[in-house]
Design a protein around this motif. Sequence first.
Motif, PDB file in Angstrom:
ATOM      1  N   LEU A 140      -3.812 -23.630  44.650  1.00 19.49           N
ATOM      2  CA  LEU A 140      -3.319 -22.628  45.582  1.00 19.49           C
ATOM      3  C   LEU A 140      -3.950 -22.801  46.958  1.00 19.49           C
ATOM      4  O   LEU A 140      -5.061 -23.319  47.096  1.00 19.49           O
ATOM      5  CB  LEU A 140      -3.632 -21.227  45.055  1.00 19.49           C
ATOM      6  N   ALA A 141      -3.236 -22.347  47.988  1.00 23.48           N
ATOM      7  CA  ALA A 141      -3.746 -22.365  49.351  1.00 23.48           C
ATOM      8  C   ALA A 141      -4.454 -21.055  49.651  1.00 23.48           C
ATOM      9  O   ALA A 141      -4.190 -20.033  49.012  1.00 23.48           O
ATOM     10  CB  ALA A 141      -2.607 -22.598  50.340  1.00 23.48           C
ATOM     11  N   CYS A 142      -5.326 -21.063  50.650  1.00 25.91           N
ATOM     12  CA  CYS A 142      -6.160 -19.884  50.873  1.00 25.91           C
ATOM     13  C   CYS A 142      -6.613 -19.767  52.317  1.00 25.91           C
ATOM     14  O   CYS A 142      -6.872 -20.770  52.981  1.00 25.91           O
ATOM     15  CB  CYS A 142      -7.388 -19.969  49.963  1.00 25.91           C
ATOM     16  N   PHE A 143      -6.699 -18.525  52.777  1.00 20.68           N
ATOM     17  CA  PHE A 143      -7.395 -18.168  54.020  1.00 20.68           C
ATOM     18  C   PHE A 143      -8.573 -17.275  53.637  1.00 20.68           C
ATOM     19  O   PHE A 143      -8.415 -16.356  52.830  1.00 20.68           O
ATOM     20  CB  PHE A 143      -6.486 -17.389  54.972  1.00 20.68           C
ATOM     21  N   ALA A 144      -9.746 -17.528  54.220  1.00 22.57           N
ATOM     22  CA  ALA A 144     -10.918 -16.694  53.980  1.00 22.57           C
ATOM     23  C   ALA A 144     -11.537 -16.335  55.325  1.00 22.57           C
ATOM     24  O   ALA A 144     -11.974 -17.223  56.063  1.00 22.57           O
ATOM     25  CB  ALA A 144     -11.932 -17.422  53.106  1.00 22.57           C
ATOM     26  N   TYR A 145     -11.559 -15.053  55.644  1.00 21.19           N
ATOM     27  CA  TYR A 145     -12.104 -14.571  56.912  1.00 21.19           C
ATOM     28  C   TYR A 145     -13.288 -13.643  56.625  1.00 21.19           C
ATOM     29  O   TYR A 145     -13.303 -12.914  55.632  1.00 21.19           O
ATOM     30  CB  TYR A 145     -11.073 -13.752  57.690  1.00 21.19           C
ATOM     31  N   THR A 146     -14.259 -13.638  57.530  1.00 21.98           N
ATOM     32  CA  THR A 146     -15.362 -12.679  57.459  1.00 21.98           C
ATOM     33  C   THR A 146     -15.813 -12.344  58.867  1.00 21.98           C
ATOM     34  O   THR A 146     -15.637 -13.156  59.782  1.00 21.98           O
ATOM     35  CB  THR A 146     -16.540 -13.237  56.644  1.00 21.98           C
ATOM     36  N   ASN A 147     -16.379 -11.158  59.053  1.00 20.60           N
ATOM     37  CA  ASN A 147     -17.002 -10.895  60.345  1.00 20.60           C
ATOM     38  C   ASN A 147     -18.511 -10.987  60.193  1.00 20.60           C
ATOM     39  O   ASN A 147     -19.038 -11.236  59.102  1.00 20.60           O
ATOM     40  CB  ASN A 147     -16.537  -9.563  60.949  1.00 20.60           C
ATOM     41  N   ALA A 148     -19.228 -10.834  61.294  1.00 14.73           N
ATOM     42  CA  ALA A 148     -20.670 -11.076  61.277  1.00 14.73           C
ATOM     43  C   ALA A 148     -21.346 -10.222  62.346  1.00 14.73           C
ATOM     44  O   ALA A 148     -20.675  -9.567  63.152  1.00 14.73           O
ATOM     45  CB  ALA A 148     -20.956 -12.557  61.504  1.00 14.73           C
ATOM     46  N   SER A 149     -22.666 -10.268  62.356  1.00 12.50           N
ATOM     47  CA  SER A 149     -23.431  -9.445  63.294  1.00 12.50           C
ATOM     48  C   SER A 149     -23.334  -9.981  64.723  1.00 12.50           C
ATOM     49  O   SER A 149     -22.943 -11.119  64.961  1.00 12.50           O
ATOM     50  CB  SER A 149     -24.899  -9.388  62.858  1.00 12.50           C
ATOM     51  N   ARG A 150     -23.708  -9.151  65.674  1.00 14.60           N
ATOM     52  CA  ARG A 150     -23.616  -9.472  67.097  1.00 14.60           C
ATOM     53  C   ARG A 150     -24.430 -10.720  67.428  1.00 14.60           C
ATOM     54  O   ARG A 150     -25.616 -10.794  67.118  1.00 14.60           O
ATOM     55  CB  ARG A 150     -24.157  -8.304  67.930  1.00 14.60           C
ATOM     56  N   ALA A 151     -23.780 -11.697  68.057  1.00 17.81           N
ATOM     57  CA  ALA A 151     -24.474 -12.925  68.429  1.00 17.81           C
ATOM     58  C   ALA A 151     -23.845 -13.602  69.637  1.00 17.81           C
ATOM     59  O   ALA A 151     -24.486 -14.433  70.281  1.00 17.81           O
ATOM     60  CB  ALA A 151     -24.477 -13.903  67.260  1.00 17.81           C
ATOM     61  N   MET A 152     -22.610 -13.261  69.968  1.00 15.09           N
ATOM     62  CA  MET A 152     -21.844 -14.005  70.956  1.00 15.09           C
ATOM     63  C   MET A 152     -21.167 -13.034  71.928  1.00 15.09           C
ATOM     64  O   MET A 152     -20.604 -12.022  71.502  1.00 15.09           O
ATOM     65  CB  MET A 152     -20.791 -14.853  70.221  1.00 15.09           C
TER      66      MET A 152
END
Length: 362
Positions: A140-152
């Motif tokens: 199967l195909a997949c997208f995986a997204y996550t957010n993260a702490s302030r850095a940019m």
Amino acid sequence: MSDPTAQTINITPTSATALAKAILTSHGVPADRADLIATALTLADLRGVDTHGINRLPGYIARLQAGVVAPAPELSFDTKTPTMALLDAKNTFGFVAGSMAIDQCVEMARTYGMGMVAVRNSNHYGMGATYVLRAIKQGLACFAYTNASRAMPPWGGVEALLGTSPFAVGVPGGAEGDFVLDMSPCVAARGKMRKAARRGESIPEGYALDAQGRPTTDPVAALEGGVVLPIGGPKGSGLAMMMDIFAGVMSGSAFAGGVNDQYKEMERPQGVGHWFLVFRPDVFLDGGVEEFRERMDTLLRTVRGAKKAEGFERIYVSGEMEAEVEEKRRTEGIPFTKAEVDALHYLGLQSGVQIKMEEVRK
């Protein structure tokens, strides 16, 4: 005279996993979840993503000891539609929540052609490729997204607001291999800077700014009050916002700079959000899976066979380098500095674990 602590030692993957698992279980993580986390950390090291490997373990253990990561909460899905569900991670490890979410997506995709899961109240989930590879193994195909702490900073700003939120895309292929894209919207992830700081190395100019907004090659200056820079200027800034929308805004987790730093904010949960989509990649083709894999093979062969620019001997497809590194390291071992090995063994002793990582015998 060379620094003996900088000596490189090739460690067997099985012993690295065993030490990590034992340390985690000694801190109250159930054996099956500890095995999942340890295996994911070792996989990152195997694929050359050393910034997300078992050297991260001390940080995870520190958060367990501080009581801001839950070692063993009961988790269940809130099914919204036949193909969409929400998982409240209850502040446990992102590795656990992410793996559960991907597996749920896979089950949905087998029945309905696609599955989508959002995760709230989670933590850092390691290497993004961990999850897309899990889907690829099921065809199967997949997208995986996550957010993260302030850095940019957002493009045009100097204040850390956006996360270095990585995204990963995985598509199964045929004889020519799979497509695995795992990248951050910044020039270089903070994990690379932590690795450089740990090893006493500098970072290339263009990676980061210091607390005064000046370009720096000092990883410590970049990490302490500085910011990392978005890749491609406004393009990287836009990608970071996209991760925050899908993983944070849509999931009900922290967003807009609200995700806490896993190293600096030890008194509060992180509040990380994730978002996953798994689907059948062949559904639109009359020839089904066979036709899809043949078309993928054609694409990969064409890309690799493109006319090369001066100075290039080979054209790689996304994920190909990592796959080759993994194959090599599974046999030859994972390279660690002696200082890194000593630090992990010390963490083991502090945790009441006597297991030692073993060097590959030549």
